[in-house]
Design a protein around this motif. Sequence first.
Motif, PDB file in Angstrom:
ATOM      1  N   LEU A  45      51.352  46.529  51.415  1.00 45.79           N
ATOM      2  CA  LEU A  45      49.932  47.279  51.638  1.00 45.79           C
ATOM      3  C   LEU A  45      48.837  46.292  51.690  1.00 45.79           C
ATOM      4  CD1 LEU A  45      50.724  50.478  49.574  1.00 45.79           C
ATOM      5  CD2 LEU A  45      51.077  50.170  51.651  1.00 45.79           C
ATOM      6  N   PRO A  46      48.062  46.473  52.611  1.00 45.11           N
ATOM      7  CA  PRO A  46      47.015  45.594  52.770  1.00 45.11           C
ATOM      8  C   PRO A  46      45.776  46.066  52.136  1.00 45.11           C
ATOM      9  CG  PRO A  46      46.735  47.199  54.524  1.00 45.11           C
ATOM     10  CD  PRO A  46      48.081  47.510  53.745  1.00 45.11           C
ATOM     11  N   PRO A  47      45.036  45.009  51.528  1.00 46.61           N
ATOM     12  CA  PRO A  47      44.025  45.218  50.558  1.00 46.61           C
ATOM     13  C   PRO A  47      42.842  46.203  51.330  1.00 46.61           C
ATOM     14  CG  PRO A  47      43.770  43.082  51.084  1.00 46.61           C
ATOM     15  CD  PRO A  47      45.201  43.455  51.684  1.00 46.61           C
ATOM     16  N   LEU A  48      42.183  47.059  50.752  1.00 48.18           N
ATOM     17  CA  LEU A  48      41.212  47.694  51.667  1.00 48.18           C
ATOM     18  C   LEU A  48      39.905  46.831  51.826  1.00 48.18           C
ATOM     19  CD1 LEU A  48      40.902  51.327  49.841  1.00 48.18           C
ATOM     20  CD2 LEU A  48      41.785  51.011  51.825  1.00 48.18           C
ATOM     21  N   ALA A  52      35.036  49.704  53.291  1.00 48.86           N
ATOM     22  CA  ALA A  52      35.953  50.738  52.934  1.00 48.86           C
ATOM     23  C   ALA A  52      35.712  51.016  51.462  1.00 48.86           C
ATOM     24  CB  ALA A  52      37.175  50.628  53.303  1.00 48.86           C
ATOM     25  N   LYS A  53      36.067  50.029  50.555  1.00 46.49           N
ATOM     26  CA  LYS A  53      35.653  50.134  49.084  1.00 46.49           C
ATOM     27  C   LYS A  53      34.206  50.533  48.954  1.00 46.49           C
ATOM     28  CE  LYS A  53      38.818  46.621  47.489  1.00 46.49           C
ATOM     29  NZ  LYS A  53      38.889  45.379  46.818  1.00 46.49           N
ATOM     30  N   ARG A  54      33.234  50.160  49.500  1.00 41.17           N
ATOM     31  CA  ARG A  54      31.680  50.576  49.323  1.00 41.17           C
ATOM     32  C   ARG A  54      31.491  51.989  49.625  1.00 41.17           C
ATOM     33  NH1 ARG A  54      32.829  46.773  46.706  1.00 41.17           N
ATOM     34  NH2 ARG A  54      32.096  44.479  47.149  1.00 41.17           N
ATOM     35  N   ILE A  55      32.306  52.260  50.753  1.00 39.60           N
ATOM     36  CA  ILE A  55      32.187  53.638  51.217  1.00 39.60           C
ATOM     37  C   ILE A  55      32.772  54.656  50.323  1.00 39.60           C
ATOM     38  CG2 ILE A  55      33.079  55.453  52.900  1.00 39.60           C
ATOM     39  CD1 ILE A  55      32.670  53.290  54.995  1.00 39.60           C
ATOM     40  N   ILE A  56      34.095  54.240  49.846  1.00 37.83           N
ATOM     41  CA  ILE A  56      34.545  55.156  48.646  1.00 37.83           C
ATOM     42  C   ILE A  56      33.766  55.496  47.438  1.00 37.83           C
ATOM     43  CG2 ILE A  56      36.641  55.112  47.021  1.00 37.83           C
ATOM     44  CD1 ILE A  56      38.199  53.970  49.393  1.00 37.83           C
ATOM     45  N   GLN A  57      33.195  54.174  47.089  1.00 37.30           N
ATOM     46  CA  GLN A  57      32.339  54.071  45.792  1.00 37.30           C
ATOM     47  C   GLN A  57      31.164  54.981  45.973  1.00 37.30           C
ATOM     48  OE1 GLN A  57      31.407  50.059  45.319  1.00 37.30           O
ATOM     49  NE2 GLN A  57      33.409  49.565  44.246  1.00 37.30           N
ATOM     50  N   GLY A 120      34.143  52.605  33.692  1.00 41.41           N
ATOM     51  CA  GLY A 120      35.128  53.229  34.739  1.00 41.41           C
ATOM     52  C   GLY A 120      36.043  51.947  35.071  1.00 41.41           C
ATOM     53  N   MET A 121      37.365  52.229  35.574  1.00 40.33           N
ATOM     54  CA  MET A 121      38.026  51.128  35.998  1.00 40.33           C
ATOM     55  C   MET A 121      37.546  50.578  37.370  1.00 40.33           C
ATOM     56  SD  MET A 121      42.308  51.378  36.604  1.00 40.33           S
ATOM     57  CE  MET A 121      42.277  52.916  37.126  1.00 40.33           C
ATOM     58  N   THR A 122      37.106  51.504  38.418  1.00 39.35           N
ATOM     59  CA  THR A 122      36.747  51.148  39.395  1.00 39.35           C
ATOM     60  C   THR A 122      35.486  50.258  39.200  1.00 39.35           C
ATOM     61  OG1 THR A 122      37.049  53.321  40.372  1.00 39.35           O
ATOM     62  CG2 THR A 122      35.528  52.031  41.870  1.00 39.35           C
ATOM     63  N   GLU A 123      34.644  50.404  38.453  1.00 37.38           N
ATOM     64  CA  GLU A 123      33.396  49.510  38.367  1.00 37.38           C
ATOM     65  C   GLU A 123      33.744  48.310  37.787  1.00 37.38           C
ATOM     66  OE1 GLU A 123      33.527  52.918  37.131  1.00 37.38           O
ATOM     67  OE2 GLU A 123      32.104  53.656  38.353  1.00 37.38           O
ATOM     68  N   MET A 124      34.650  48.191  36.710  1.00 38.19           N
ATOM     69  CA  MET A 124      35.130  46.926  36.313  1.00 38.19           C
ATOM     70  C   MET A 124      35.845  46.059  37.147  1.00 38.19           C
ATOM     71  SD  MET A 124      33.375  47.206  33.738  1.00 38.19           S
ATOM     72  CE  MET A 124      33.668  45.346  33.507  1.00 38.19           C
ATOM     73  N   ILE A 125      36.742  46.664  38.158  1.00 39.17           N
ATOM     74  CA  ILE A 125      37.339  46.070  39.063  1.00 39.17           C
ATOM     75  C   ILE A 125      36.542  45.332  40.177  1.00 39.17           C
ATOM     76  CG2 ILE A 125      39.229  46.411  41.018  1.00 39.17           C
ATOM     77  CD1 ILE A 125      40.463  48.644  39.113  1.00 39.17           C
ATOM     78  N   VAL A 126      35.582  46.401  40.350  1.00 42.68           N
ATOM     79  CA  VAL A 126      34.623  45.608  41.529  1.00 42.68           C
ATOM     80  C   VAL A 126      33.857  44.515  40.922  1.00 42.68           C
ATOM     81  CG1 VAL A 126      32.387  46.165  42.588  1.00 42.68           C
ATOM     82  CG2 VAL A 126      34.097  47.550  42.774  1.00 42.68           C
ATOM     83  N   LEU A 127      33.478  44.502  39.584  1.00 44.12           N
ATOM     84  CA  LEU A 127      32.780  43.175  38.908  1.00 44.12           C
ATOM     85  C   LEU A 127      33.892  42.261  38.686  1.00 44.12           C
ATOM     86  CD1 LEU A 127      30.852  44.961  35.901  1.00 44.12           C
ATOM     87  CD2 LEU A 127      30.081  43.374  37.920  1.00 44.12           C
ATOM     88  N   ALA A 128      35.174  42.496  38.458  1.00 51.68           N
ATOM     89  CA  ALA A 128      36.197  41.358  38.212  1.00 51.68           C
ATOM     90  C   ALA A 128      36.385  40.767  39.544  1.00 51.68           C
ATOM     91  CB  ALA A 128      37.436  42.042  37.949  1.00 51.68           C
ATOM     92  N   GLU A 129      36.392  41.343  40.604  1.00 52.83           N
ATOM     93  CA  GLU A 129      36.478  40.809  41.980  1.00 52.83           C
ATOM     94  C   GLU A 129      35.332  39.795  42.260  1.00 52.83           C
ATOM     95  OE1 GLU A 129      36.962  44.155  44.539  1.00 52.83           O
ATOM     96  OE2 GLU A 129      39.039  44.268  44.450  1.00 52.83           O
ATOM     97  N   LYS A 130      34.446  39.959  41.694  1.00 49.03           N
ATOM     98  CA  LYS A 130      33.284  39.044  42.079  1.00 49.03           C
ATOM     99  C   LYS A 130      33.314  37.801  41.160  1.00 49.03           C
ATOM    100  CE  LYS A 130      29.937  42.610  43.816  1.00 49.03           C
ATOM    101  NZ  LYS A 130      28.658  42.905  43.938  1.00 49.03           N
TER     102      LYS A 130
END
Length: 163
Positions: A45-48, A52-57, A120-130
């Motif tokens: 599965l490809p990463p989004l 797309a991630k920003r739109i979902i957020q 939230g998991m979403t927020e922490m993953i976004v931070l972790a990716e940066k």
Amino acid sequence: MKRWVITSMLALIGGWLGFMTSFPLGPLLGSLLMIAIVQIKTNKLPPLPKKAKRIIQMLLGGSIGLTFSQETFSILSTVWLPALLLPLLQISGALLLALFLKKVLKFDTLTAVCSSAPAGMTEMIVLAEKYPVSVPTVVTLHLFRLMLIVSVMPFLIYYLFIR
């Protein structure tokens, strides 16, 4: 584009299955588990894309924003002290847990903080990716935290307050 459609369809199927269980956060956990299982089994599965991630957020933020009303702000005068104490205690606890992860389990500092943060998991993953953080570690710890909270809290509420 076709591969993202497959990912989206898998997420919708998993979310629907989770919804059908009537489990708290069933749609979220169902889609998360469906994608995780397929990804673990196939690794195809490809990463989004970031857009797309920003739109979902943005959609999630909008959904949360819809829960606010005049009543939300009218009760602020009666809950201001707990509203201040709760995050301060959560941050203090998270920092102590991060210190434990760093010292005892030898996590690097940023991974320990992102993994234990009361967000939230979403927020922490976004931070972790940066930042130079172990994203799989953050995802795994937040997933287990979320699953534990969702599965244990209803029983605690029932046995401590209702029964």
